[in-house]
Design an enzyme around this catalytic site. Structure first.
Site, PDB file in Angstrom:
ATOM      1  N   HIS A  36       1.201  -8.103  -8.681  1.00 35.65           N
ATOM      2  CA  HIS A  36       0.671  -6.879  -9.275  1.00 35.65           C
ATOM      3  C   HIS A  36       0.627  -5.750  -8.260  1.00 35.65           C
ATOM      4  CE1 HIS A  36      -3.251  -7.242  -7.198  1.00 35.65           C
ATOM      5  NE2 HIS A  36      -3.147  -8.538  -7.422  1.00 35.65           N
ATOM      6  N   CYS A  79      -3.810 -13.615  -5.355  1.00 36.23           N
ATOM      7  CA  CYS A  79      -2.662 -12.984  -5.991  1.00 36.23           C
ATOM      8  C   CYS A  79      -1.757 -12.308  -4.969  1.00 36.23           C
ATOM      9  CB  CYS A  79      -3.129 -11.967  -7.022  1.00 36.23           C
ATOM     10  SG  CYS A  79      -3.940 -12.725  -8.455  1.00 36.23           S
TER      11      CYS A  79
END
Length: 222
Positions: free
Chosen positions: A181, A197
């Site tokens: 992301h 992440c």
């Protein structure tokens, strides 16, 4: 906000010029290869990381003079066994690669999970979201009570930790809760600072997102 996931004027780039690499200036260029979004011609870093306007959303330019150039987007040689279209993340080197035909790959600098929060394995792109809403997992809220107001989600925007785009990693039909992301902290690229992440510059996740197909394989190395 420093947390993470786990769970237009003449000087402004349009989304199309950012993703497809339409050249505006030829100085100080890199020359990435093609992909599902089409051929990517030479662009200057000022173009590549310039401001982006998408409706109500405004992504500021990145001052690339403050970034280690090793973590700026580029095309590199690729000798791995992975097929074209595969995303390969090397957390130790702080890179994500999108494998291209002809022994090439597009390389993006990334920020990765800090000690105790890293993840590795084989997955696939199970979902894609533009300007995603962010839902901190309950374990994260327990660790960081200040996130309680976002239990029902944080609205999309430049302050949202997922940034402009998110690729959701699945193992089979199961959501791993790990994502590739964007980030609202560009200086975190090249570091181990996230809750597991893989974060990219917003300009880079927009480019990667446009090139990646649904169900594309993802390999996150140990």
């Amino acid at each position: 906000m420093s947390t993470d996931c786990t769970t237009s004027s003449a000087s402004t780039l349009t989304r199309r010029s950012l993703v497809l690499g339409i050249p505006l200036v030829a100085a100080a260029c890199v020359s990435p290869g093609g992909g599902p979004a089409g051929p990517w011609r030479a662009m200057s870093y000022a173009e590549m990381y310039g401001p982006v306007v998408e409706g109500q959303y405004r992504i500021p330019a990145i001052d690339t003079t403050t970034i280690n150039p090793a973590f700026l987007r580029s095309e590199v040689s690729w000798t791995g066994p992975e097929a074209a279209g595969t995303i390969v993340v090397d957390p130790k080197a702080r890179y994500a690669y999108l494998v291209q035909p002809g022994g090439k790959a597009l390389r993006y600098g990334v920020g990765v999970g800090r000690e105790g929060f890293a993840w590795n394995g084989n997955a696939r792109v199970g979902a894609k979201r533009e300007w995603p809403k962010w839902f901190p997992p309950k374990e994260m809220i327990e660790r960081e009570p200040r996130l309680e107001p976002y239990r029902e989600g944080m609205d999309p925007g430049i302050q949202n930790p997922l940034g402009a785009r998110a690729l959701y990693l699945y193992e089979g039909q199961k959501d791993t809760l790990y994502r590739l992301h964007g980030t609202n902290e560009p200086k975190s690229i090249g570091t181990a600072a996230s809750s597991g992440c893989i974060r990219l510059f917003n300009q880079d996740i927009i480019d990667l997102y446009a090139r990646v197909e649904m169900n594309a394989p993802v390999v996150v190395r140990a």
